[in-house]
Design a protein around this motif. Structure first.
Motif, PDB file in Angstrom:
ATOM      1  N   TYR A  57      68.563  26.924   7.496  1.00  8.39           N
ATOM      2  CA  TYR A  57      67.747  26.970   8.704  1.00  8.39           C
ATOM      3  C   TYR A  57      66.303  26.520   8.476  1.00  8.39           C
ATOM      4  CZ  TYR A  57      71.589  29.897  10.379  1.00  8.39           C
ATOM      5  OH  TYR A  57      72.821  30.387  10.732  1.00  8.39           O
ATOM      6  N   THR A  83      61.464  26.473  10.624  1.00  8.40           N
ATOM      7  CA  THR A  83      62.477  27.405  10.149  1.00  8.40           C
ATOM      8  C   THR A  83      62.937  28.322  11.269  1.00  8.40           C
ATOM      9  OG1 THR A  83      62.990  29.012   8.398  1.00  8.40           O
ATOM     10  CG2 THR A  83      60.838  29.203   9.444  1.00  8.40           C
ATOM     11  N   LEU A  84      64.092  28.878  11.080  1.00 11.59           N
ATOM     12  CA  LEU A  84      64.642  29.877  11.984  1.00 11.59           C
ATOM     13  C   LEU A  84      64.708  31.187  11.215  1.00 11.59           C
ATOM     14  CD1 LEU A  84      65.891  30.383  14.799  1.00 11.59           C
ATOM     15  CD2 LEU A  84      68.129  29.882  13.793  1.00 11.59           C
ATOM     16  N   PRO A  86      65.081  35.522  10.761  1.00 12.12           N
ATOM     17  CA  PRO A  86      66.046  36.508  11.251  1.00 12.12           C
ATOM     18  C   PRO A  86      65.768  36.906  12.697  1.00 12.12           C
ATOM     19  CG  PRO A  86      65.361  37.048   9.024  1.00 12.12           C
ATOM     20  CD  PRO A  86      64.501  35.899   9.460  1.00 12.12           C
ATOM     21  N   TYR A  87      66.815  37.240  13.401  1.00 17.86           N
ATOM     22  CA  TYR A  87      66.768  37.582  14.825  1.00 17.86           C
ATOM     23  C   TYR A  87      66.380  36.384  15.687  1.00 17.86           C
ATOM     24  CZ  TYR A  87      66.859  42.217  12.730  1.00 17.86           C
ATOM     25  OH  TYR A  87      67.191  43.311  11.967  1.00 17.86           O
ATOM     26  N   TRP A  88      66.557  35.160  15.150  1.00 16.10           N
ATOM     27  CA  TRP A  88      66.410  33.919  15.904  1.00 16.10           C
ATOM     28  C   TRP A  88      64.983  33.653  16.376  1.00 16.10           C
ATOM     29  CZ3 TRP A  88      70.512  31.146  14.981  1.00 16.10           C
ATOM     30  CH2 TRP A  88      71.722  31.806  14.733  1.00 16.10           C
ATOM     31  N   PHE A  89      64.021  34.059  15.560  1.00 11.51           N
ATOM     32  CA  PHE A  89      62.645  33.645  15.803  1.00 11.51           C
ATOM     33  C   PHE A  89      62.455  32.241  15.221  1.00 11.51           C
ATOM     34  CE2 PHE A  89      62.145  38.210  16.171  1.00 11.51           C
ATOM     35  CZ  PHE A  89      61.192  38.349  17.166  1.00 11.51           C
ATOM     36  N   GLU A  90      61.955  31.330  16.025  1.00 15.18           N
ATOM     37  CA  GLU A  90      61.663  29.977  15.549  1.00 15.18           C
ATOM     38  C   GLU A  90      60.192  29.894  15.144  1.00 15.18           C
ATOM     39  OE1 GLU A  90      62.874  26.814  18.105  1.00 15.18           O
ATOM     40  OE2 GLU A  90      64.727  27.813  18.692  1.00 15.18           O
ATOM     41  N   TYR A 111      60.355  32.721  20.658  1.00 16.21           N
ATOM     42  CA  TYR A 111      61.564  33.539  20.629  1.00 16.21           C
ATOM     43  C   TYR A 111      62.208  33.473  22.003  1.00 16.21           C
ATOM     44  CZ  TYR A 111      64.677  37.558  20.344  1.00 16.21           C
ATOM     45  OH  TYR A 111      65.780  38.366  20.369  1.00 16.21           O
ATOM     46  N   ASP A 112      63.505  33.210  22.036  1.00 19.96           N
ATOM     47  CA  ASP A 112      64.248  33.143  23.288  1.00 19.96           C
ATOM     48  C   ASP A 112      64.954  34.467  23.551  1.00 19.96           C
ATOM     49  OD1 ASP A 112      63.435  30.593  23.700  1.00 19.96           O
ATOM     50  OD2 ASP A 112      65.376  29.642  23.358  1.00 19.96           O
ATOM     51  N   ARG A 114      67.392  36.019  26.141  1.00 13.55           N
ATOM     52  CA  ARG A 114      68.294  35.632  27.227  1.00 13.55           C
ATOM     53  C   ARG A 114      68.495  36.819  28.169  1.00 13.55           C
ATOM     54  NH1 ARG A 114      70.968  31.196  28.203  1.00 13.55           N
ATOM     55  NH2 ARG A 114      70.386  30.350  26.154  1.00 13.55           N
ATOM     56  N   GLN A 122      60.775  33.348  27.278  1.00 11.89           N
ATOM     57  CA  GLN A 122      60.330  32.859  25.972  1.00 11.89           C
ATOM     58  C   GLN A 122      58.859  33.191  25.717  1.00 11.89           C
ATOM     59  OE1 GLN A 122      59.367  28.649  25.056  1.00 11.89           O
ATOM     60  NE2 GLN A 122      61.144  28.736  23.691  1.00 11.89           N
TER      61      GLN A 122
END
Length: 199
Positions: A57, A83-84, A86-90, A111-112, A114, A122
């Protein structure tokens, strides 16, 4: 990926990225900038980068950046990462060394969240740094400015999503002093509407 944004202050912003290559090696082109309908483009930059995957990632990037805003123009050697976490933080960051020996830095994160199948909230943050005062560009040393935003987008398709949001920005230290000397505000809050698209 491209984004076009209109602000409540009569301004606009663009942020675009294109790449060519595979998962391991890529040529990446980036451009971003902003301006107003009354005064034209305030600042604009283009980056040409070689991107190399160093993890599942994470990519490291090397290349050049060129600024085209009115006033002193600069060319920078650039090294950065995307990088991505943990927990999908970009997250992404970069260091820029100009042809005048000026060292700048930038960190960004999103961070997305949903909320529904097509509705995404976001949060966004950006910090800019400078190693020394750069009076010609009205930039002070240390943390020069920060921007925090919150966008709510509706994904008509994953590749096509209009959004609305709010953005707060603030200049700090000598950067704020430079802004005050020019009669500019050091803090700003604006509502925005834009379009996020990728293909």
């Amino acid at each position: 990926l491209s984004e076009a944004l209109l602000g409540s202050d009569g301004g606009y912003h663009w942020d675009a990225e294109a790449w060519y290559g595979g998962d391991l090696n890529r040529l990446v082109l980036k451009s971003e900038g902003e301006g107003s309908w009354d005064h034209g483009v305030d600042d604009a930059e283009v980056q040409a980068l070689y991107s190399r995957a160093v993890g599942v990632y994470t990519d490291l990037q090397f290349g050049v950046r060129r600024d085209f805003e009115p006033g002193p123009q600069r060319t920078y050697a650039t090294v950065g990462f995307e990088t991505l976490l943990p927990y999908w933080f970009e997250a992404e960051g970069a260091l820029f060394l100009s042809n005048k020996g000026e060292l700048l830095g930038r960190l960004e994160g999103t961070y997305d969240l949903r909320l529904a199948q097509r509705l995404v909230l976001q949060p966004r943050a950006e910090l800019n740094f400078a190693a020394e005062d750069i009076p010609a560009r009205a930039v002070g040393s240390g943390v020069s400015d920060a921007e925090l935003g919150l966008r709510l987008r509706y994904e008509i398709k994953r590749e096509f999503a209009p959004y609305v949001g709010v953005v707060w920005s603030r200049k700090f230290g000598d950067t704020a002093d430079f802004a005050r000397a020019e009669g500019e505000d050091v803090e700003d809050t604006r509502f925005v509407a834009g379009l996020r698209a990728w293909f």
